[in-house]
Write a protein that holds these residues in place. Structure first.
Motif, PDB file in Angstrom:
ATOM      1  N   ASP A   1      -6.262  21.061   5.731  1.00 35.78           N
ATOM      2  CA  ASP A   1      -6.669  21.920   4.625  1.00 35.78           C
ATOM      3  C   ASP A   1      -6.001  21.518   3.318  1.00 35.78           C
ATOM      4  OD1 ASP A   1      -4.110  22.692   5.165  1.00 35.78           O
ATOM      5  OD2 ASP A   1      -4.524  24.847   5.318  1.00 35.78           O
ATOM      6  N   ASN A   2      -5.381  20.324   3.278  1.00 38.41           N
ATOM      7  CA  ASN A   2      -4.800  19.793   2.051  1.00 38.41           C
ATOM      8  C   ASN A   2      -5.742  18.763   1.442  1.00 38.41           C
ATOM      9  OD1 ASN A   2      -2.193  21.081   1.676  1.00 38.41           O
ATOM     10  ND2 ASN A   2      -1.576  20.052   3.571  1.00 38.41           N
ATOM     11  N   PHE A   3      -6.250  19.072   0.271  1.00 37.19           N
ATOM     12  CA  PHE A   3      -7.140  18.178  -0.461  1.00 37.19           C
ATOM     13  C   PHE A   3      -6.543  18.043  -1.858  1.00 37.19           C
ATOM     14  CE2 PHE A   3     -11.504  17.857  -2.708  1.00 37.19           C
ATOM     15  CZ  PHE A   3     -11.372  16.477  -2.802  1.00 37.19           C
ATOM     16  N   ARG A   4      -5.872  16.892  -2.115  1.00 35.41           N
ATOM     17  CA  ARG A   4      -5.055  16.784  -3.314  1.00 35.41           C
ATOM     18  C   ARG A   4      -5.385  15.534  -4.129  1.00 35.41           C
ATOM     19  NH1 ARG A   4      -1.377  20.742  -2.670  1.00 35.41           N
ATOM     20  NH2 ARG A   4      -0.365  20.181  -4.640  1.00 35.41           N
ATOM     21  N   SER A   5      -5.110  15.649  -5.422  1.00 33.08           N
ATOM     22  CA  SER A   5      -5.247  14.515  -6.340  1.00 33.08           C
ATOM     23  C   SER A   5      -3.922  14.292  -7.050  1.00 33.08           C
ATOM     24  CB  SER A   5      -6.328  14.779  -7.402  1.00 33.08           C
ATOM     25  OG  SER A   5      -7.599  14.914  -6.818  1.00 33.08           O
ATOM     26  N   GLY A   6      -3.573  13.036  -7.260  1.00 31.13           N
ATOM     27  CA  GLY A   6      -2.360  12.710  -7.997  1.00 31.13           C
ATOM     28  C   GLY A   6      -2.676  11.790  -9.161  1.00 31.13           C
ATOM     29  N   PHE A   7      -2.010  12.032 -10.280  1.00 39.03           N
ATOM     30  CA  PHE A   7      -2.204  11.209 -11.473  1.00 39.03           C
ATOM     31  C   PHE A   7      -0.852  10.944 -12.116  1.00 39.03           C
ATOM     32  CE2 PHE A   7      -5.919  13.899 -10.899  1.00 39.03           C
ATOM     33  CZ  PHE A   7      -6.964  12.975 -10.923  1.00 39.03           C
ATOM     34  N   SER A   8      -0.683   9.753 -12.678  1.00 40.10           N
ATOM     35  CA  SER A   8       0.543   9.472 -13.409  1.00 40.10           C
ATOM     36  C   SER A   8       0.256   8.493 -14.545  1.00 40.10           C
ATOM     37  CB  SER A   8       1.636   8.912 -12.498  1.00 40.10           C
ATOM     38  OG  SER A   8       1.458   7.538 -12.245  1.00 40.10           O
TER      39      SER A   8
ATOM     40  N   SER B   1       0.829  -1.207   0.000  1.00 41.88           N
ATOM     41  CA  SER B   1       0.000   0.000   0.000  1.00 41.88           C
ATOM     42  C   SER B   1       0.863   1.257   0.000  1.00 41.88           C
ATOM     43  CB  SER B   1      -0.948   0.000   1.199  1.00 41.88           C
ATOM     44  OG  SER B   1      -0.231  -0.039   2.416  1.00 41.88           O
ATOM     45  N   ASN B   2       1.965   1.255   0.760  1.00 43.55           N
ATOM     46  CA  ASN B   2       2.843   2.425   0.782  1.00 43.55           C
ATOM     47  C   ASN B   2       3.438   2.694  -0.595  1.00 43.55           C
ATOM     48  OD1 ASN B   2       2.450   2.915   3.511  1.00 43.55           O
ATOM     49  ND2 ASN B   2       4.200   1.691   4.146  1.00 43.55           N
ATOM     50  N   ASP B   3       3.864   1.638  -1.294  1.00 43.67           N
ATOM     51  CA  ASP B   3       4.449   1.813  -2.624  1.00 43.67           C
ATOM     52  C   ASP B   3       3.445   2.385  -3.611  1.00 43.67           C
ATOM     53  OD1 ASP B   3       6.869   0.896  -1.762  1.00 43.67           O
ATOM     54  OD2 ASP B   3       6.738  -1.068  -2.720  1.00 43.67           O
ATOM     55  N   LEU B   4       2.177   1.967  -3.503  1.00 41.25           N
ATOM     56  CA  LEU B   4       1.184   2.460  -4.443  1.00 41.25           C
ATOM     57  C   LEU B   4       1.017   3.972  -4.313  1.00 41.25           C
ATOM     58  CD1 LEU B   4      -2.079   0.671  -5.427  1.00 41.25           C
ATOM     59  CD2 LEU B   4      -2.047   3.140  -5.152  1.00 41.25           C
ATOM     60  N   PHE B   5       1.109   4.486  -3.075  1.00 38.07           N
ATOM     61  CA  PHE B   5       0.951   5.930  -2.866  1.00 38.07           C
ATOM     62  C   PHE B   5       2.219   6.721  -3.194  1.00 38.07           C
ATOM     63  CE2 PHE B   5      -2.412   4.422   0.109  1.00 38.07           C
ATOM     64  CZ  PHE B   5      -3.478   5.091  -0.470  1.00 38.07           C
ATOM     65  N   LYS B   6       3.385   6.116  -2.999  1.00 38.61           N
ATOM     66  CA  LYS B   6       4.633   6.877  -3.092  1.00 38.61           C
ATOM     67  C   LYS B   6       5.372   6.724  -4.409  1.00 38.61           C
ATOM     68  CE  LYS B   6       5.481   6.717   1.908  1.00 38.61           C
ATOM     69  NZ  LYS B   6       6.394   6.242   2.983  1.00 38.61           N
ATOM     70  N   LYS B   7       5.318   5.557  -5.019  1.00 42.32           N
ATOM     71  CA  LYS B   7       6.127   5.305  -6.210  1.00 42.32           C
ATOM     72  C   LYS B   7       5.353   5.633  -7.491  1.00 42.32           C
ATOM     73  CE  LYS B   7       9.278   1.833  -4.310  1.00 42.32           C
ATOM     74  NZ  LYS B   7       9.862   0.483  -4.497  1.00 42.32           N
ATOM     75  N   GLY B   8       6.100   6.104  -8.493  1.00 35.67           N
ATOM     76  CA  GLY B   8       5.488   6.386  -9.781  1.00 35.67           C
ATOM     77  C   GLY B   8       4.789   7.715  -9.869  1.00 35.67           C
ATOM     78  N   PHE B   9       5.101   8.648  -8.933  1.00 38.54           N
ATOM     79  CA  PHE B   9       4.518   9.988  -8.954  1.00 38.54           C
ATOM     80  C   PHE B   9       5.622  11.038  -8.880  1.00 38.54           C
ATOM     81  CE2 PHE B   9       0.979   7.459  -7.286  1.00 38.54           C
ATOM     82  CZ  PHE B   9      -0.088   7.916  -8.042  1.00 38.54           C
ATOM     83  N   PRO B  10       6.420  11.221  -9.936  1.00 40.80           N
ATOM     84  CA  PRO B  10       7.429  12.284  -9.904  1.00 40.80           C
ATOM     85  C   PRO B  10       6.763  13.655  -9.923  1.00 40.80           C
ATOM     86  CG  PRO B  10       7.270  11.330 -12.103  1.00 40.80           C
ATOM     87  CD  PRO B  10       6.412  10.489 -11.206  1.00 40.80           C
ATOM     88  N   VAL B  11       7.057  14.490  -8.896  1.00 42.52           N
ATOM     89  CA  VAL B  11       6.424  15.809  -8.797  1.00 42.52           C
ATOM     90  C   VAL B  11       7.473  16.848  -8.407  1.00 42.52           C
ATOM     91  CG1 VAL B  11       4.088  14.956  -8.309  1.00 42.52           C
ATOM     92  CG2 VAL B  11       5.701  15.237  -6.431  1.00 42.52           C
ATOM     93  N   ASN B  12       7.022  17.986  -7.896  1.00 43.70           N
ATOM     94  CA  ASN B  12       7.893  19.098  -7.490  1.00 43.70           C
ATOM     95  C   ASN B  12       8.759  19.603  -8.653  1.00 43.70           C
ATOM     96  OD1 ASN B  12       6.971  19.134  -4.825  1.00 43.70           O
ATOM     97  ND2 ASN B  12       8.447  17.560  -4.206  1.00 43.70           N
TER      98      ASN B  12
END
Length: 297
Positions: free
Chosen positions: A250-257, A12-23
């Motif tokens: 107050d952080n409501f975010r969406s991530g897509f890759s 589960s941790n990998d699904l949220f953290k890996k494969g989302f290059p940002v910043n």
């Protein structure tokens, strides 16, 4: 087979953290492997809070199979380097004893020496580690131990981490923190003690080409909570689509890759981290960010 403590909720941790290059990142990674050696080299440019940073890293691994020895240096342009010597099966079957040195640039946390031992059997997986800085008055000595075990499908793990007192201009007392996990059928509950104690419940499920994950965090000190959901869809043999949604204060975010394998040796990933409140006209939360990663293997 038993699972190491850190790996109990790894899916589960990998699904949220890996494969989302940002910043604002643009990262190029190249991997090479042979029977006795492998090399991972990367160059990354990131932008965070107006600061532009470029870092290059090379991580070779040399394997001496006749002696069950691995040597794994890691060299970076920011001078945060490490060198590790791993001795496998010297202290028991399926065991590893590691000695290492970590160096940092002047003005950072300082250099340190590390030692660790891990062993994995059918029923128990355990690790212990020690980090000793070259200046133990200004930097802490750290010790850790964790264990994971499994019985009839139920996985249980516990860990303890100790940090000694030190004075780096400010006085810091020694800290001992504990954590525990219990998992069954993709669901894991974790509790972490300390000044920022929290309880986390997570769930991971995989069906054919789709992976799903959910996570709920509750801080028992601040009484703040956060929730997140994520999905990974293997749309085609060469295409993977990932998404996630998180709410924390107050952080409501969406991530897509989107990851696309253009050739057997080249994969490109593009990602976005969006501030949903900004999309709704609010000024709350951090700005949107985007990233690209190109990987050659």
């Amino acid at each position: 087979m038993a699972t190491y403590f850190d790996d109990i909720d790894k899916s589960s941790n990998d699904l949220f953290k890996k494969g989302f290059p940002v910043n604002g990142s643009f990262k190029v990674t190249s991997e090479f492997a042979s029977d006795d050696a492998s090399v991972v080299a990367s160059a990354e440019r990131t932008v965070s809070k107006g600061a532009d940073k470029v870092t290059a890293t090379i991580e070779p691994k040399f394997t001496f199979k006749d002696y069950n020895i691995e040597f794994t240096p890691k060299l970076t342009t920011n001078q945060n380097n490490s060198f590790s010597l791993n001795l496998k099966n010297y202290l028991g079957e399926s065991s590893k004893f590691a000695l290492g040195v970590v160096t940092t640039k002047a003005g950072a946390a300082g250099n340190s020496f590390t030692a660790g031992y891990e062993i994995k059997t059918a029923n128990v997986a355990a690790k212990v580690g020690l980090t000793f800085p070259d200046d133990s008055e200004e930097n802490p000595v750290k010790a850790s131990a964790n264990v994971g075990t499994v019985y009839e499908g139920v996985t249980v793990g516990a860990s303890a981490n100790f940090t000694s007192s030190y004075d780096d201009g400010e006085s810091h007392d020694g800290v001992t923190a504990f954590a525990g996990k219990i998992g069954y059928g993709g669901a894991v509950i974790k509790y972490e003690s300390g000044d920022d104690a929290k309880c986390t419940a997570s769930y991971f499920k995989q069906n054919d080409d789709i992976k799903l994950a959910g996570k709920f965090d509750y801080n028992t000190v601040s009484h703040k909570s956060a929730v997140a959901f994520g999905a990974d869809w293997k749309y085609a043999a060469d295409t993977t689509i990932k998404s996630k949604l998180s709410v924390a204060g107050d952080n409501f975010r969406s991530g897509f890759s989107l990851s696309q394998q253009y050739t057997p040796a080249a994969t490109v990933t593009i990602a976005a981290d969006l501030n949903n409140l900004a999309l709704l006209g609010s000024n709350s939360g951090a700005a949107h960010s985007f990233g690209v990663e190109v990987k050659f293997a």
